[in-house]
Design an enzyme around this catalytic site. Sequence first.
Site, PDB file in Angstrom:
ATOM      1  N   HIS A 129      -1.196  -0.790   9.439  1.00  0.00           N
ATOM      2  CA  HIS A 129      -1.572  -0.027  10.770  1.00  0.00           C
ATOM      3  C   HIS A 129      -0.017   0.675  11.045  1.00  0.00           C
ATOM      4  CE1 HIS A 129       0.880  -3.119  13.288  1.00  0.00           C
ATOM      5  NE2 HIS A 129       0.110  -3.934  12.243  1.00  0.00           N
ATOM      6  N   HIS A 138       4.441   7.784  -3.858  1.00  0.00           N
ATOM      7  CA  HIS A 138       3.629   6.983  -4.925  1.00  0.00           C
ATOM      8  C   HIS A 138       3.766   5.346  -4.643  1.00  0.00           C
ATOM      9  CE1 HIS A 138       2.328   6.319  -9.219  1.00  0.00           C
ATOM     10  NE2 HIS A 138       1.814   5.424  -8.372  1.00  0.00           N
TER      11      HIS A 138
END
Length: 203
Positions: A129, A138
């Site tokens: 979150h 990446h």
Amino acid sequence: MENKIILFGASGHCKVVIDILKCNHINISTVVDDNPKTTTLLGIPVLHSDGFLQDGEQRVIVSIGDNAIRKKIVQRVGGNFYRAIHPQAIVSSFSTIGIGTVLMAGAIVNPDAIVGAHCIINTAAVVEHDCVLEDYVHLSPHVSLAGGVKVGEGTHVGIGACVIQGVSLGKWVTIGAGSVILKDVPDYAVVVGNPGRIIKSKK
């Protein structure tokens, strides 16, 4: 061909993107790659010219794992970029996923996380979150970002690395495989170990 996806980059990463699209019953028209020796990939024809992309209407994913090269190709190709999300990824309806981004099987993106454009969230990576990932990031397989982590443009987090809550990683950082990041990391740093330590700068 206008109703099909075109992939740019006939790499191993491209094979995974092909699989994701097929799992979603999305047709792939072709793969484009600069290597003339590559003619097919998983049964899909490989072309060696991108001139047909210039109309801007083709849906494209740049399927190259290297962040810097992916950015160069995105800027070169332009076009109508498409995102690919594996059906076994878990993506909160309260999160945001940018264009051109790919989420692999088992990836998790939790509420109020923001994932930028042309990112790779690899197999079983976790974006908790309130994380913010800028463009061209990446996350390798099994990376875990705790809540509220910020990741700068072009940063690559190696396989199995963990970042504790609230930490900021600068832009174009490299985090080594299995590293545990307990504090902020400046731009261009290369970090390895547990706890993570800077071993050099790429600037």
